[in-house]
Design a protein around this motif. Structure first.
Motif, PDB file in Angstrom:
ATOM      1  N   GLU A 256       0.820  -1.197   0.000  1.00  0.00           N
ATOM      2  CA  GLU A 256       0.000   0.000   0.000  1.00  0.00           C
ATOM      3  C   GLU A 256       0.863   1.259   0.000  1.00  0.00           C
ATOM      4  N   LEU A 257       1.936   1.224   0.825  1.00  0.00           N
ATOM      5  CA  LEU A 257       2.824   2.385   0.869  1.00  0.00           C
ATOM      6  C   LEU A 257       3.557   2.569  -0.456  1.00  0.00           C
ATOM      7  N   HIS A 258       3.988   1.438  -1.045  1.00  0.00           N
ATOM      8  CA  HIS A 258       4.769   1.530  -2.286  1.00  0.00           C
ATOM      9  C   HIS A 258       3.883   1.873  -3.477  1.00  0.00           C
ATOM     10  N   ASP A 259       2.739   1.172  -3.554  1.00  0.00           N
ATOM     11  CA  ASP A 259       1.891   1.358  -4.741  1.00  0.00           C
ATOM     12  C   ASP A 259       0.873   2.481  -4.582  1.00  0.00           C
ATOM     13  N   GLY A 260       0.517   2.797  -3.329  1.00  0.00           N
ATOM     14  CA  GLY A 260      -0.496   3.814  -3.120  1.00  0.00           C
ATOM     15  C   GLY A 260       0.083   5.144  -2.683  1.00  0.00           C
ATOM     16  N   THR A 261       0.531   5.225  -1.452  1.00  0.00           N
ATOM     17  CA  THR A 261       1.028   6.480  -0.892  1.00  0.00           C
ATOM     18  C   THR A 261       2.237   6.994  -1.659  1.00  0.00           C
ATOM     19  N   SER A 262       3.161   6.083  -1.969  1.00  0.00           N
ATOM     20  CA  SER A 262       4.367   6.507  -2.688  1.00  0.00           C
ATOM     21  C   SER A 262       4.007   7.074  -4.060  1.00  0.00           C
ATOM     22  N   THR A 302      10.997   9.630   0.296  1.00  0.00           N
ATOM     23  CA  THR A 302      12.110   8.782   0.760  1.00  0.00           C
ATOM     24  C   THR A 302      11.739   8.042   2.025  1.00  0.00           C
ATOM     25  N   GLU A 303      11.072   8.744   2.953  1.00  0.00           N
ATOM     26  CA  GLU A 303      10.680   8.106   4.220  1.00  0.00           C
ATOM     27  C   GLU A 303       9.647   7.014   3.988  1.00  0.00           C
ATOM     28  N   VAL A 304       8.690   7.259   3.109  1.00  0.00           N
ATOM     29  CA  VAL A 304       7.668   6.254   2.822  1.00  0.00           C
ATOM     30  C   VAL A 304       8.298   5.021   2.183  1.00  0.00           C
ATOM     31  N   ARG A 305       9.219   5.251   1.237  1.00  0.00           N
ATOM     32  CA  ARG A 305       9.895   4.107   0.622  1.00  0.00           C
ATOM     33  C   ARG A 305      10.708   3.312   1.643  1.00  0.00           C
ATOM     34  N   GLY A 306      11.366   4.026   2.576  1.00  0.00           N
ATOM     35  CA  GLY A 306      12.108   3.322   3.635  1.00  0.00           C
ATOM     36  C   GLY A 306      11.184   2.502   4.529  1.00  0.00           C
ATOM     37  N   MET A 307      10.056   3.093   4.873  1.00  0.00           N
ATOM     38  CA  MET A 307       9.087   2.353   5.680  1.00  0.00           C
ATOM     39  C   MET A 307       8.596   1.121   4.928  1.00  0.00           C
TER      40      MET A 307
END
Length: 456
Positions: A256-262, A302-307
């Motif tokens: 979700e973070l990678h495909d959505g938020t990111s 960058t922070e979202v991708r790290g998470m």
């Protein structure tokens, strides 16, 4: 009280009670048998002794008959009869004695001092008059008399049975007797043998009852251990399910973070940059504000991708454990003075997802502990592939720690316990060695676990 303990007591108490009752009944029966046996032995012994005395008396009569039947009553024939009767000897305590009907002893081969004495008033230890009783029986044709008399072989007073027979024409009666004190020794030996048999029976009852108790206790213990193993298996399965659920949720959040938020942040960043490009050059204030927004979006991206990577690195599912560990070390130590390397030994092979996930989380926990506490300047991750399974070694040159104190402290060592529980869920083992300058964390997963999870 637990139900299982109640059931065990319910099974053991009747067994103990029944065993005790059997032992008491057996003991009483043995005592009754001993009394009956003693009475039977005494009766048989007395009957045998009386039969022998009749035989000896008949033998004496057959010896004296040729002299007695001559019809002579002179002293010469009588002296000859006395000598023949005295010669009838059968052992140290077997002899014949001779009296007249007045109670005068005429012949006694073992106690010659009694010869010539009138012994009608002689008493034995029990206050009886044995010579008078034998004389009276002889007058009626003879019979048996029980009395106590001096035993020649021991010089002790002992119980005796005598059989007397009359020679009325000569005014004589004679007799012989056997000492029956041996019967007490025979009965004592039989009682001792019976007591030994009783003790042996009691031991067997005790052994059987003890075996039954051990069987009940062992069955209860086996059931407890079986239930404990089942509970452990259920807990292990539950732990695996919890870990699997956590990893699935982590993977979902990562996607979700990678495909959505990111992607959303990327779109906002592109739109902001496009808006900046359309602004006239003189709009410096607006352009500066949009530039700061772009910088903030870049940092957030960058922070979202790290998470996303920390929750579930894509490389773990695509390129494998080695690549994921390399990415993890790069992210954690990229902006520090610590030198971290990943070493792979042996021929790498594909690992089941559960094992890869556990080894990745163990490494993540170990590196986090090193980053927080170790003050290390060098970290080496070694992944060893072999026929015996896979071994992960995380080593640093930090300050070290007291492993026993940390593992047993109620509020410390949570990370180590988490690592151990994770490895237990895949049948692996955790080893920790630490001293100043060298701390090693070992995660060993045997081949059997790899094969089992591969086939699951």
């Amino acid at each position: 009280m637990r139900l299982k303990l109640k059931v065990m007591l319910l099974a053991m108490i009747p067994l103990i009670a029944s065993g005790g009752l059997i032992a008491v009944a057996q003991y009483q029966q043995e005592q009754l048998l001993a009394q009956r046996q003693e009475a039977l032995v005494r009766r048989a012994y007395i009957e045998s002794a009386r039969a022998d005395l009749r035989h000896f008396a008949a033998l004496a009569l057959s010896t004296l008959s040729p002299l007695y039947n001559t019809g002579r009553d002179d002293d010469e024939i009588k002296q000859q009869a006395m000598r023949q009767l005295a010669a009838l000897d059968y052992g140290s305590d077997g002899y014949f004695f001779l009296y007249d009907f007045d109670g005068v002893n005429l012949m006694h081969p073992r106690q010659p001092g009694l010869v010539g004495r009138n012994l009608l008033k002689l008493k034995d230890e029990q206050g009886q008059y044995p010579i008078q009783a034998m004389r009276d029986l002889a007058r009626t044709g003879g019979g048996f008399v029980d009395y106590r008399w001096n035993k020649p072989s021991t010089q002790d007073i002992a119980p005796k049975i005598a059989y007397v027979t009359p020679l009325p024409r000569w005014n004589w009666w004679f007799g012989t007797g056997v000492y029956v004190d041996d019967i007490d020794r025979v009965v004592a030996d039989l009682n001792q043998a019976l007591a030994a048999s009783t003790a042996s029976t009691m031991r067997w009852i005790g052994l059987i009852m003890g075996g039954g108790l051990l069987l009940v206790f062992g069955g209860g213990l086996w059931l407890s251990l079986h239930e404990l193993r089942m509970a452990d298996a259920k807990l292990t399965l539950l732990a695996r399910q919890v870990v699997g659920s956590q990893e699935a949720e982590r993977a979902h959040l990562s996607r979700e973070l990678h495909d959505g938020t990111s992607q959303t942040l990327v779109s906002i960043k592109l739109l902001t940059e496009a808006a900046m490009d359309r602004l006239p050059p003189e709009e410096t204030v607006t352009r500066a504000a949009l530039g700061r927004a772009v910088d903030r979006l870049t940092a957030a991206l960058t922070e979202v991708r790290g998470m996303s990577h920390r929750l579930r690195p894509v490389m773990l599912d695509t390129l494998g454990l080695s690549a994921a560990l390399g990415q993890l070390t790069d992210e954690m130590w990229a902006h520090s003075g610590t030198h971290a390397t990943v070493v792979v030994e042996g021929a790498p092979f594909d690992l089941p997802d559960d094992i890869k996930t556990v080894l990745f989380r163990v490494t993540q926990e170990a590196l986090t502990n090193i980053q927080k506490h170790a003050q290390a300047s060098e970290v080496v991750l070694t992944l060893v592939f072999s026929k015996g399974g896979v071994l992960l070694r995380v080593q640093d040159n930090g300050v070290g720690f007291d492993t026993n104190a940390v593992l047993h402290h109620p509020s410390r060592g949570i990370g180590l316990r988490n690592m151990r529980e994770r490895l237990d869920s895949i049948d692996g083992q955790l080893g920790v060695q630490s001293r100043p300058g060298a701390t090693v964390v070992l995660a060993d997963v045997p081949e059997s676990a790899v094969l089992r999870f591969a086939s699951a």
